[in-house]
Design a protein around this motif. Structure first.
Motif, PDB file in Angstrom:
ATOM      1  N   MET A  42      -9.943   3.256  -8.091  1.00  0.00           N
ATOM      2  CA  MET A  42      -9.245   4.454  -8.588  1.00  0.00           C
ATOM      3  C   MET A  42      -9.760   4.848  -9.975  1.00  0.00           C
ATOM      4  SD  MET A  42      -7.151   5.566  -6.321  1.00  0.00           S
ATOM      5  CE  MET A  42      -8.042   5.022  -4.898  1.00  0.00           C
ATOM      6  N   CYS A  54     -10.199  -3.265  -0.841  1.00  0.00           N
ATOM      7  CA  CYS A  54      -8.979  -4.101  -0.786  1.00  0.00           C
ATOM      8  C   CYS A  54      -9.096  -5.154   0.319  1.00  0.00           C
ATOM      9  CB  CYS A  54      -7.745  -3.228  -0.568  1.00  0.00           C
ATOM     10  SG  CYS A  54      -7.897  -2.089   0.803  1.00  0.00           S
ATOM     11  N   TYR A  72       0.882  -1.174   0.000  1.00  0.00           N
ATOM     12  CA  TYR A  72       0.000   0.000   0.000  1.00  0.00           C
ATOM     13  C   TYR A  72       0.919   1.223   0.000  1.00  0.00           C
ATOM     14  CZ  TYR A  72      -3.007   3.628   2.033  1.00  0.00           C
ATOM     15  OH  TYR A  72      -3.680   4.797   2.293  1.00  0.00           O
ATOM     16  N   CYS A 113      -8.366  -2.144  -5.735  1.00  0.00           N
ATOM     17  CA  CYS A 113      -8.078  -0.719  -5.574  1.00  0.00           C
ATOM     18  C   CYS A 113      -7.990  -0.021  -6.932  1.00  0.00           C
ATOM     19  CB  CYS A 113      -6.789  -0.537  -4.776  1.00  0.00           C
ATOM     20  SG  CYS A 113      -6.546   1.171  -4.267  1.00  0.00           S
ATOM     21  N   ARG A 150      -3.260  -2.101   4.109  1.00  0.00           N
ATOM     22  CA  ARG A 150      -2.852  -0.737   4.479  1.00  0.00           C
ATOM     23  C   ARG A 150      -2.126  -0.707   5.825  1.00  0.00           C
ATOM     24  NH1 ARG A 150      -8.424   2.187   4.137  1.00  0.00           N
ATOM     25  NH2 ARG A 150      -8.952   0.270   5.218  1.00  0.00           N
ATOM     26  N   CYS A 159      -6.452   7.310  -0.910  1.00  0.00           N
ATOM     27  CA  CYS A 159      -7.278   6.223  -0.362  1.00  0.00           C
ATOM     28  C   CYS A 159      -8.594   6.809   0.143  1.00  0.00           C
ATOM     29  CB  CYS A 159      -6.549   5.513   0.772  1.00  0.00           C
ATOM     30  SG  CYS A 159      -7.577   4.285   1.576  1.00  0.00           S
ATOM     31  N   VAL A 160      -9.695   6.242  -0.384  1.00  0.00           N
ATOM     32  CA  VAL A 160     -11.007   6.762   0.032  1.00  0.00           C
ATOM     33  C   VAL A 160     -11.648   5.863   1.098  1.00  0.00           C
ATOM     34  CG1 VAL A 160     -11.469   8.049  -2.080  1.00  0.00           C
ATOM     35  CG2 VAL A 160     -12.102   5.626  -1.949  1.00  0.00           C
ATOM     36  N   ASP A 161     -10.828   5.006   1.673  1.00  0.00           N
ATOM     37  CA  ASP A 161     -11.256   4.186   2.805  1.00  0.00           C
ATOM     38  C   ASP A 161     -12.503   3.352   2.487  1.00  0.00           C
ATOM     39  OD1 ASP A 161     -10.535   3.315   5.230  1.00  0.00           O
ATOM     40  OD2 ASP A 161     -11.510   4.905   6.384  1.00  0.00           O
ATOM     41  N   CYS A 162     -12.517   2.808   1.258  1.00  0.00           N
ATOM     42  CA  CYS A 162     -13.716   2.076   0.823  1.00  0.00           C
ATOM     43  C   CYS A 162     -13.704   0.607   1.252  1.00  0.00           C
ATOM     44  CB  CYS A 162     -13.826   2.146  -0.692  1.00  0.00           C
ATOM     45  SG  CYS A 162     -12.438   1.346  -1.508  1.00  0.00           S
ATOM     46  N   TYR A 163     -12.586   0.129   1.724  1.00  0.00           N
ATOM     47  CA  TYR A 163     -12.425  -1.247   2.211  1.00  0.00           C
ATOM     48  C   TYR A 163     -12.535  -2.316   1.119  1.00  0.00           C
ATOM     49  CZ  TYR A 163     -11.815  -0.354   7.162  1.00  0.00           C
ATOM     50  OH  TYR A 163     -11.291   0.025   8.363  1.00  0.00           O
ATOM     51  N   ILE A 212      -2.223   0.599  -4.616  1.00  0.00           N
ATOM     52  CA  ILE A 212      -1.614  -0.634  -4.083  1.00  0.00           C
ATOM     53  C   ILE A 212      -0.898  -1.267  -5.273  1.00  0.00           C
ATOM     54  CG2 ILE A 212      -1.994  -2.870  -2.974  1.00  0.00           C
ATOM     55  CD1 ILE A 212      -4.626  -1.795  -1.890  1.00  0.00           C
TER      56      ILE A 212
HETATM   57  S1  SF4 Z   1      -9.297  -0.256  -2.126  1.00  0.00           S
HETATM   58 FE1  SF4 Z   1      -7.832   1.424  -2.339  1.00  0.00          FE
HETATM   59  S2  SF4 Z   1      -9.050   3.202  -1.885  1.00  0.00           S
HETATM   60 FE2  SF4 Z   1     -10.214   1.507  -1.109  1.00  0.00          FE
HETATM   61  S3  SF4 Z   1      -9.561   1.285   1.011  1.00  0.00           S
HETATM   62 FE3  SF4 Z   1      -8.256  -0.054  -0.169  1.00  0.00          FE
HETATM   63  S4  SF4 Z   1      -6.450   1.224  -0.575  1.00  0.00           S
HETATM   64 FE4  SF4 Z   1      -8.089   2.620   0.035  1.00  0.00          FE
END
Ligand code: SF4
Ligand code: SF4
Length: 480
Positions: A308, A276, A243, A304, A287, A270-274, A318
């Protein structure tokens, strides 16, 4: 217990954490496609190879890859190995280990993420589970639901039946490498196969079903030694699924990051969407940095990248990268990648060296061999005419077609050689016929005029009459 004592630095918590159910989400992308392709290739080879034929001439098995335990032979296409050539297997094991080290030095746990049987079969079992029970959300909902519906019973029965079928197929394919595959399939179907075949199929069915269906990531985490070895072997230049926190932090939702950016404040990608985390087959958050649980399958990269692309930010938040590059980017320096470095060059050099030695050994190995064992008791016999006789057990190994050989004794003056049961003689030397791919055990009597007590070194030599190929073994002639 004295509550004033602070926690020790050795208080790491339990050595085994109870399994947390992981519900990996479906994902598409480059690494997923690579994994599908490698899965098809690995499973295709495994299941189909026993049925591939290879013509070795009359009297020889025509299965391309065969472990013939009864006759002690291993066939691999044009190569046929005898038990005496076990050093070839040793060389293969060394090559396999070095290749694993090289893969690790270049791209971390590439073996674990893409090629390890545990990963391949678990991935296949996940695909079946997803097909029957639905994607992550549906599976979580169904597993959390109280009470059992008829639909759920049907789903579970179907899932476990398919898992068992795959596991049985896996065990079934394994035994086909140890016997002529088409014949064994017929025998298995008609219940005429050896009991051992059924036992092995049962064992491998059970292990595949349990390891890939139930234990999954627990095998990698607790049973497999490779993560520990890999951790000790890796270095700071090895590319690992990383990451890029230099780019991702401060993480925040899309809305908040838009607001922050509009206000000229820093906001990470990173939009913290989880996503990944949701796709991860071992259920970890990349992360948090490089973790021993991570099998480096690259699926979080795909997840990810998809995010993106959707939000219009550069992909590879990532990616396969190093901490060195993260530090360099943070310092405003250019990234550097060192695939070719002393470690990888040494691995490639040793692989090339071991591979060359093995090829040379294979190309120059003898197709005719002789072993000699002197009788221990009596060690020598004095005959009525005063001459001395020594007896030997001689084993001939013929790794080619039928051939006729002669037997000579060198280094012993006036020696008379007789092979019991082989009265045929060519140019005064005993003549023996050895079948293709056979050994022949001979009782050889060597008689010589009496001399002073002691032993005389001699050489027994077999020579193929047609090709002139020879093999020799040293022993002694003993005077009483
Ligand atoms: S998929 Fe990418 S954007 Fe979403 S939480 Fe994981 S690192 Fe962050
Ligand atoms: S963190 Fe990423 S690379 Fe590691 S196991 Fe999970 S999905 Fe695979």
């Amino acid at each position: 217990m004295n509550k004033s004592v602070p926690p020790s630095e050795f208080d790491y918590g339990p050595l085994y954490a109870p399994q947390k159910k992981v519900y990996p989400q479906k994902v598409s992308g480059t690494f997923r496609n690579i994994k599908w392709a490698l899965m098809a290739l690995c499973l295709g080879i495994y299941y189909i190879l026993p049925f591939v034929r290879w013509n070795r001439g009359p009297g020889a098995p025509d299965q391309a890859v065969l472990v013939d335990l009864v006759n002690g032979r291993f066939y691999f296409f044009f190569i046929e190995l005898w038990p005496q050539e076990v050093y070839i297997f040793t060389g293969l094991l060394i090559l396999a280990a070095l290749t694993l080290f090289l893969m690790n030095a270049v791209g971390g746990r590439m073996w674990c993420g893409y090629l390890c049987p545990q990963t391949v079969w678990t991935d296949l079992f996940f695909a079946v589970e997803r097909l029957i029970e639905g994607d992550r959300r549906e599976r979580i909902k169904k597993h959390a639901a109280k009470g059992v519906t008829f639909e759920r019973i049907v789903e579970l029965t179907l899932k476990h039946s398919i898992w068992l079928l795959i596991a049985w197929w896996t065990g079934g394919a394994w035994v086909l490498y140890f016997n002529d595959a088409p014949t064994l399939v017929k025998e298995l179907v008609t219940f005429q196969a050896p009991m051992l075949a059924y036992i092995w199929i049962a064992i491998l069915t059970a292990t595949t079903y349990v390891l890939a269906g139930w234990m999954r990531e627990q095998v990698c985490l607790y049973m497999c030694p490779w993560p520990r070895i890999q951790a000790a072997l890796t270095d700071e230049w090895a590319l690992n699924v990383t990451y890029r926190h230099d780019r991702g932090e401060q993480r925040m939702s899309l809305k908040k990051s838009a607001e922050a950016r509009a206000a000229g404040k820093p906001a990470g990608d990173c939009v913290d969407c989880y996503q990944c985390v949701n796709v991860c087959p071992v259920g970890i958050d990349i992360r948090n940095g490089l973790q021993m649980d991570c099998i480096q399958c690259g699926l979080c990269i795909d997840a990810c990248d998809n995010v993106m692309e959707k939000i219009g930010r550069p992909t590879h938040l990532i990616a396969y990268d190093t901490d060195i590059n993260i530090a360099r980017r943070q310092a405003g320096k250019k990234e550097i990648y060192r695939i070719a470095r002393p470690r990888t060059i040494v691995y490639v050099g040793i692989i090339a060296l071991v591979g060359s030695i093995m090829l040379y050994a294979l190309a120059t190995r003898s197709m005719l061999d002789i072993n000699v064992l002197h009788d221990r008791n009596p060690i020598a016999v004095r005959l009525a005419d005063g001459s001395i006789r020594n007896a030997y057990t001689v084993r001939l190994l013929n790794k080619r077609d039928d051939r006729t050989v002669t037997l000579d004794v060198e280094g012993l003056a006036q020696a008379v050689v007789h092979v019991v049961g082989h009265d045929s003689v060519a140019s005064g030397r005993p003549q023996i016929v050895v079948g293709r791919d056979r050994t022949a055990e001979l009782r050889v009597l060597v008689t010589a005029p009496a001399a002073a007590a002691g032993s005389t070194p001699l050489t027994m030599r077999v020579t193929d009459i047609a090709s002139g190929e020879t093999a020799a073994a040293a022993d002694n002639f003993v005077m009483p």
